[in-house]
Design an enzyme around this catalytic site. Sequence first.
Site, PDB file in Angstrom:
ATOM      1  N   GLY A  13       0.825  -1.219   0.000  1.00  0.00           N
ATOM      2  CA  GLY A  13       0.000   0.000   0.000  1.00  0.00           C
ATOM      3  C   GLY A  13       0.853   1.260   0.000  1.00  0.00           C
ATOM      4  N   TYR A 155     -12.630  -3.473  11.185  1.00  0.00           N
ATOM      5  CA  TYR A 155     -11.316  -2.795  11.147  1.00  0.00           C
ATOM      6  C   TYR A 155     -10.567  -2.993  12.468  1.00  0.00           C
ATOM      7  CZ  TYR A 155      -8.026   1.125  10.473  1.00  0.00           C
ATOM      8  OH  TYR A 155      -6.895   1.902  10.354  1.00  0.00           O
TER       9      TYR A 155
HETATM   10  N1  NAD Z   1      -4.881   7.470   8.498  1.00  0.00           N
HETATM   11  C1  NAD Z   1      -4.996   7.151   9.771  1.00  0.00           C
HETATM   12  O1  NAD Z   1      -5.410   7.947  10.615  1.00  0.00           O
HETATM   13  C2  NAD Z   1      -4.598   5.778  10.241  1.00  0.00           C
HETATM   14  C3  NAD Z   1      -4.634   5.520  11.607  1.00  0.00           C
HETATM   15  C4  NAD Z   1      -4.261   4.270  12.064  1.00  0.00           C
HETATM   16  C5  NAD Z   1      -3.849   3.318  11.171  1.00  0.00           C
HETATM   17  N2  NAD Z   1      -3.819   3.584   9.850  1.00  0.00           N
HETATM   18  C6  NAD Z   1      -3.380   2.513   8.954  1.00  0.00           C
HETATM   19  O2  NAD Z   1      -2.301   2.955   8.176  1.00  0.00           O
HETATM   20  C7  NAD Z   1      -2.309   2.279   6.924  1.00  0.00           C
HETATM   21  C8  NAD Z   1      -2.266   3.293   5.794  1.00  0.00           C
HETATM   22  O3  NAD Z   1      -3.384   4.144   5.922  1.00  0.00           O
HETATM   23  P1  NAD Z   1      -3.606   5.460   5.065  1.00  0.00           P
HETATM   24  O4  NAD Z   1      -4.351   6.396   5.910  1.00  0.00           O
HETATM   25  O5  NAD Z   1      -2.331   5.877   4.437  1.00  0.00           O
HETATM   26  O6  NAD Z   1      -4.612   4.871   3.963  1.00  0.00           O
HETATM   27  P2  NAD Z   1      -4.845   5.257   2.426  1.00  0.00           P
HETATM   28  O7  NAD Z   1      -6.205   4.770   2.108  1.00  0.00           O
HETATM   29  O8  NAD Z   1      -4.500   6.677   2.167  1.00  0.00           O
HETATM   30  O9  NAD Z   1      -3.755   4.337   1.675  1.00  0.00           O
HETATM   31  C9  NAD Z   1      -3.851   2.942   1.663  1.00  0.00           C
HETATM   32  C10 NAD Z   1      -3.089   2.409   0.462  1.00  0.00           C
HETATM   33  O10 NAD Z   1      -3.222   0.980   0.453  1.00  0.00           O
HETATM   34  C11 NAD Z   1      -3.550   0.557  -0.867  1.00  0.00           C
HETATM   35  N3  NAD Z   1      -4.309  -0.703  -0.807  1.00  0.00           N
HETATM   36  C12 NAD Z   1      -5.592  -0.861  -0.388  1.00  0.00           C
HETATM   37  N4  NAD Z   1      -5.969  -2.142  -0.513  1.00  0.00           N
HETATM   38  C13 NAD Z   1      -4.909  -2.808  -1.004  1.00  0.00           C
HETATM   39  C14 NAD Z   1      -4.686  -4.158  -1.371  1.00  0.00           C
HETATM   40  N5  NAD Z   1      -5.655  -5.088  -1.237  1.00  0.00           N
HETATM   41  N6  NAD Z   1      -3.474  -4.519  -1.846  1.00  0.00           N
HETATM   42  C15 NAD Z   1      -2.494  -3.588  -2.007  1.00  0.00           C
HETATM   43  N7  NAD Z   1      -2.650  -2.289  -1.695  1.00  0.00           N
HETATM   44  C16 NAD Z   1      -3.847  -1.904  -1.205  1.00  0.00           C
HETATM   45  C17 NAD Z   1      -4.388   1.696  -1.441  1.00  0.00           C
HETATM   46  O11 NAD Z   1      -4.430   1.653  -2.850  1.00  0.00           O
HETATM   47  C18 NAD Z   1      -3.661   2.914  -0.874  1.00  0.00           C
HETATM   48  O12 NAD Z   1      -2.604   3.324  -1.711  1.00  0.00           O
HETATM   49  C19 NAD Z   1      -3.563   1.415   6.921  1.00  0.00           C
HETATM   50  O13 NAD Z   1      -3.242   0.099   7.316  1.00  0.00           O
HETATM   51  C20 NAD Z   1      -4.426   2.077   7.959  1.00  0.00           C
HETATM   52  O14 NAD Z   1      -5.345   1.175   8.524  1.00  0.00           O
HETATM   53  C21 NAD Z   1      -4.191   4.787   9.355  1.00  0.00           C
END
Ligand code: NAD
Length: 247
Positions: A13, A155
């Site tokens: 991702g 989630y």
């Molecule tokens: N943004 C937040 O506040 C937050 C908080 C806690 C945890 N997280 C975690 O951090 C990680 C990144 O989050 P983010 O906010 O950057 O999300 P985002 O949605 O901006 O980015 C996620 C990326 O993962 C890719 N992706 C999705 N499904 C996929 C798959 N099946 N195979 C390959 N790639 C895939 C998407 O295309 C995207 O580029 C996630 O695991 C999220 O749960 C985020």
Amino acid sequence: MMELKGRKALVTGGGRGIGRAICLRLAKGGADVALFELDAGSAEETTKKIEEMGVKSLSLKVDVSLQEEVKRGMEEINQSWEGVDILVNNAGITRDNLIMRMTSQDWETVLGVNLRGAFYCTKAVLRGMMKKRWGRIVNVSSVVGKMGNPGQANYVSSKAGLIGLTKAVAKEVASRGITVNAVAPGFIETEMTKSLPQKARDSFLSQIPLQRSGLPEDVANLVFFLCTEEAGYITGQAINVDGGMLM
Ligand SMILES: NC(=O)c1ccc[n+]([C@@H]2O[C@H](COP(=O)([O-])OP(=O)(O)OC[C@H]3O[C@@H](n4cnc5c(N)ncnc54)[C@H](O)[C@@H]3O)[C@@H](O)[C@H]2O)c1
């Protein structure tokens, strides 16, 4: 500055958000960085930015929830790089709903990407790391995996599951020089959180002692440290990076 020179990293991702920031931080530290990403366009953009930093990059269109795609992606990496030293399981999605309205599909889809995807990718890289007797695995969990959150049973379960996966694998591979840790971000400004209603944003912000939302780079700095030699005595941990939201 270049603690990771010569290391090969795989970030899932990595096309945008926290994943992209992690790719760039590892590249800044000298690592070559490959991406497993669903969205080929954003992956290419990240790859370009990585290469501009003077290291190598590979962009692979892989859905981490499908084991065959993960295997194929890993084979492609192995052709160029002979395995990876660092894996960051970052790909994650949400399908929020109250549990009474949550469908089995919502459950399966989220668990499939967030938890099963990490399982597949971990399996795919471990043999190489064991041979080299060195490795770093970092799983991107979430503070909600520790504290719960209404409307996110799928989630939250996936993120709590990732902490369990981290601990189990950490114990299995510690004797091979491989560390496995999780990072638990709080409220980070990305596309994932952009769509939250203002009320939910305000509620999160009011719970953060450092009085600001986090940036993808805040998470990337911690992931980078966990991948260095200096972090070699840290394993099986789930470290919050959340401005003090959960203490
Ligand atoms: N943004 C937040 O506040 C937050 C908080 C806690 C945890 N997280 C975690 O951090 C990680 C990144 O989050 P983010 O906010 O950057 O999300 P985002 O949605 O901006 O980015 C996620 C990326 O993962 C890719 N992706 C999705 N499904 C996929 C798959 N099946 N195979 C390959 N790639 C895939 C998407 O295309 C995207 O580029 C996630 O695991 C999220 O749960 C985020």
